[in-house]
Design an enzyme around this catalytic site. Structure first.
Site, mmCIF file in Angstrom:
data_model
loop_
_atom_site.group_PDB
_atom_site.id
_atom_site.type_symbol
_atom_site.label_atom_id
_atom_site.label_comp_id
_atom_site.label_asym_id
_atom_site.label_seq_id
_atom_site.Cartn_x
_atom_site.Cartn_y
_atom_site.Cartn_z
ATOM 1 N N HIS A 1 8.842 -22.350 9.275
ATOM 2 C CA HIS A 1 10.173 -22.464 8.998
ATOM 3 C C HIS A 1 10.941 -23.501 9.519
ATOM 4 C CE1 HIS A 1 10.982 -19.846 12.530
ATOM 5 N NE2 HIS A 1 12.170 -20.013 12.363
ATOM 6 N N LYS B 1 3.168 -18.185 8.965
ATOM 7 C CA LYS B 1 2.061 -18.535 10.234
ATOM 8 C C LYS B 1 1.882 -17.081 10.718
ATOM 9 C CE LYS B 1 4.547 -19.144 13.965
ATOM 10 N NZ LYS B 1 5.328 -17.861 14.662
ATOM 11 N N ASP C 1 2.640 -19.198 19.372
ATOM 12 C CA ASP C 1 3.856 -18.897 18.567
ATOM 13 C C ASP C 1 4.881 -19.819 18.298
ATOM 14 O OD1 ASP C 1 5.389 -16.536 17.606
ATOM 15 O OD2 ASP C 1 6.651 -16.719 19.233
ATOM 16 N N LYS D 1 14.989 -25.997 8.080
ATOM 17 C CA LYS D 1 16.279 -26.221 9.068
ATOM 18 C C LYS D 1 16.849 -27.404 8.539
ATOM 19 C CE LYS D 1 14.897 -23.006 12.968
ATOM 20 N NZ LYS D 1 15.733 -21.890 12.909
ATOM 21 N N GLU E 1 14.699 -19.348 23.788
ATOM 22 C CA GLU E 1 15.305 -18.103 23.132
ATOM 23 C C GLU E 1 15.800 -16.982 24.199
ATOM 24 O OE1 GLU E 1 13.155 -16.671 19.169
ATOM 25 O OE2 GLU E 1 11.735 -17.112 20.683
ATOM 26 N N ARG F 1 0.938 -1.276 0.140
ATOM 27 C CA ARG F 1 -0.089 0.050 -0.081
ATOM 28 C C ARG F 1 0.842 1.219 -0.019
ATOM 29 N NH1 ARG F 1 -1.490 2.137 4.772
ATOM 30 N NH2 ARG F 1 -0.650 0.213 5.807
ATOM 31 N N LYS G 1 10.825 -17.436 26.122
ATOM 32 C CA LYS G 1 11.558 -16.174 25.884
ATOM 33 C C LYS G 1 12.416 -15.810 26.991
ATOM 34 C CE LYS G 1 9.265 -15.212 21.732
ATOM 35 N NZ LYS G 1 9.937 -15.138 20.459
ATOM 36 N N HIS H 1 6.073 -25.072 15.688
ATOM 37 C CA HIS H 1 7.807 -25.549 15.422
ATOM 38 C C HIS H 1 7.922 -26.583 16.670
ATOM 39 C CE1 HIS H 1 7.895 -21.887 13.747
ATOM 40 N NE2 HIS H 1 7.970 -21.041 14.727
HETATM 41 C C1 BG6 Z 1 8.864 -17.621 14.947
HETATM 42 C C2 BG6 Z 1 8.289 -16.856 15.977
HETATM 43 O O1 BG6 Z 1 8.163 -18.268 14.239
HETATM 44 O O2 BG6 Z 1 10.165 -18.345 15.207
HETATM 45 C C3 BG6 Z 1 9.042 -16.053 16.922
HETATM 46 O O3 BG6 Z 1 7.158 -16.177 15.822
HETATM 47 C C4 BG6 Z 1 10.534 -16.841 17.425
HETATM 48 O O4 BG6 Z 1 8.676 -15.502 18.091
HETATM 49 C C5 BG6 Z 1 10.965 -17.365 15.979
HETATM 50 O O5 BG6 Z 1 11.531 -15.841 17.585
HETATM 51 C C6 BG6 Z 1 12.303 -18.258 16.183
HETATM 52 O O6 BG6 Z 1 12.848 -18.827 15.089
HETATM 53 P P1 BG6 Z 1 14.247 -19.304 14.887
HETATM 54 O O7 BG6 Z 1 14.510 -19.741 13.688
HETATM 55 O O8 BG6 Z 1 15.108 -17.985 15.465
HETATM 56 O O9 BG6 Z 1 14.450 -20.452 15.960
#
Ligand code: BG6
Length: 519
Positions: free
Chosen positions: A203, A173, A260, A207, A241, A64, A369, A265
């Site tokens: 994602h 996602k 999340d 990996k 993380e 946009r 986190k 994942h």
């Molecule tokens: C994302 C989450 O899908 O994955 C994030 O929304 C997270 O909150 C991220 O930080 C982590 O990805 P990776 O590849 O750094 O482990």
């Protein structure tokens, strides 16, 4: 050396599999967002540098904001400099790549923009000789998904204009918010696209180390006979993380760590660890087995939720930030977060897979986190040896074998075995047999997005989630989220930033084992 091409294609594994990419146009919705700058454009450019993009190839950025081709290309060059500094953002490769990116200024919820998109795609087809193949990449916030899907459908852009051509749609996602919204989104998608056209991104599946789980399990004779409840005591999956909210407080308030990171994942990793061998390596065979695992997991009753799940939220604390100990604020003080928020930034679960292979083997999953380290690991804890022979000697207890699969960082795997320590006495000690990607292969590990984008262009959906898979994961997790809403919330914050989560997480293990905190 493992050729992953053969894994996902079920083909001969030759380099030819990588070359089988047909010319196409790549349409990026959400083109001015963070994901485009951080991941998608660096991944596309890296593919270009490696000569893996099809020729010809063109990108249409649909957004946009007031920009034009030139200003947008200049911004993307800066993004590549920042997020992929190893790539040659100055020079002819970039110039050539950038010349194929076009900015289409349009609004996501007005049909007029989609008509212009159709015109532009047809003119690019003509200009470059692209045969009408399309990838639509939805990298927008999820609130926009429905509108884009519907408008693409109504503009007739959802199906190829000619036989033998293809149209694919990649969707980021979060895929839904709970089971009902995931079903609704699947129904919206399926009103305009066939399942084979839809690529749902997780994602983690891109990996290398996650893909390696299948290879480790099914390309080695030594693991599979032991991969069951007879020899394995428990499995732990840690997704930790160090990051806090990084400006994503608004999003995270509605999501929490469970939506999340766990629903997608962590459960993806769990299914790969637990699945039966697929009949072949094609997308559906792998996904069939993963769905069976999800369906075999014992559903959570409200009582199970109280007993077998733990929620946490970080408070202020000291932790390592870029190599320095720093005081960081608690979740409730982050931008965009309610100062009385009950959103969980840590969650731990005990899953039970009720099938012949895994009955009686708890799968513990923790995600959080602001933990002391960024680390994703799977620990396969084998059973202790029988209390005979060495175990009967008057010596320190012999530690059970462990297989640690390091998803990230320090990608690799290690097996802990027991050995005799040198010397005249019979002292036995645990030692590690270690495999590291970094030292075993010359090839650097690529960002997951490179592989996933390449696979959408190649038409290989093995590393994407199928509709029933996403729904099965939500079906498992939704009752937990609902029960948490009804149960009284723990006293938050209940762990300090820079620690491994709340003490209550230990209660999940019921004294049977200890959490493995990656070193
Ligand atoms: C994302 C989450 O899908 O994955 C994030 O929304 C997270 O909150 C991220 O930080 C982590 O990805 P990776 O590849 O750094 O482990």
């Amino acid at each position: 050396m493992v050729d992953i091409a053969s894994l996902s294609q079920g083909a001969s594994g030759s380099q030819a599999a990588w070359q089988a990419v047909e010319p196409c146009a790549f349409v990026l919705f959400g083109a001015t967002g963070d994901l485009t700058r951080r991941k998608i454009i660096p991944a596309l450019f890296s593919l270009k540098v490696q000569n893996l993009l099809p020729e010809p190839f063109a990108v249409v950025a649909f957004a946009r904001k007031d920009k034009n081709d030139e200003s947008f290309r200049a911004e993307l060059r800066e993004a590549v400099k920042e997020f992929a500094p190893h790539l040659p953002s100055e020079g002819s490769l970039w110039d050539d790549f950038a010349q194929h990116i076009y900015y289409l200024r349009a609004t996501l919820d007005e049909s007029e923009g989609y008509e212009r998109l159709g015109d532009q795609l047809r003119s690019l087809d003509k200009h470059y000789g692209i045969p009408g193949n399309r990838v639509y990449y939805l990298a927008t916030p999820p609130d926009n998904f429905s509108s884009i899907i519907q408008h693409l459908g109504e503009a007739g852009l959802n199906q190829p204009e000619q036989e033998g051509r293809w149209v694919r749609l990649v969707i980021e996602k979060p895929f839904g918010y709970d089971i009902d919204s995931a079903r609704a989104l699947n129904a919206e998608l399926q009103a305009y696209f066939n399942e084979e056209q839809i690529y749902r991104i997780d994602h983690y599946l891109g990996k290398e180390t996650v893909q390696n789980i299948l290879v480790l399990r099914f390309a080695n004779q030594i693991f599979e006979p032991l991969w069951n409840g007879r020899y394995i005591d428990n499995v732990q999956i840690t997704v930790a993380e160090t990051l806090g909210m990084e400006g994503r407080g608004n999003y995270f308030e509605k999501s929490g760590i469970t939506r999340d990171m766990v629903q997608n994942h962590a459960l993806q990793v769990l299914t790969l660890i637990a699945m039966e061998p697929p009949v072949d390596l094609k997308a559906d065979a792998i996904r069939d087995e993963k769905v069976k695992v999800l369906k075999s997991i014992r559903p959570f009753t409200p009582e199970d939720v109280a007993r077998w799940t733990v929620r946490g939220q970080y408070g202020a604390g000291k932790m390592d930030v870029h190599g320095k100990q720093e005081q960081v604020s608690g979740y409730r003080a982050e931008a965009g977060v309610d100062p009385r928020s009950e959103t969980e930034t840590f969650a731990a679960f005990r899953f039970e897979i009720e099938n012949w292979r895994w009955a009686g083997v708890p799968f513990y999953v923790q995600a959080g986190k602001r933990m002391p380290r960024r680390v994703t690991e799977v620990q396969i804890q084998f059973k202790a040896i029988p209390e005979v022979l060495f175990a009967r000697q008057n010596m320190a207890p012999i530690e059970a074998n462990r297989l640690i699969i390091r998803i990230q960082p320090d990608e690799g795997a290690s097996l802990e075995i027991t050995c005799k320590a040198p010397g005249p006495r019979l002292d036995v000690l645990p030692v590690r047999m270690d495999f590291r990607y970094g030292s075993s292969f010359d090839t650097p590990l690529r960002d997951a997005y490179e592989r996933l984008i390449l696979d959408t262009v190649r038409g290989d959906a093995s590393l994407f989630a199928r509709n029933d898979e996403v729904e099965a994961a939500w079906k498992l997790i939704t009752p937990v989220l609902e029960a948490w809403r009804d149960l009284s919330c723990p006293l938050f914050p209940n762990y300090a930033a820079g620690t491994w989560g709340p003490d209550a997480a230990n209660s999940l293990l019921a004294g049977k084992c200890a959490w493995h905190f990656p070193q």
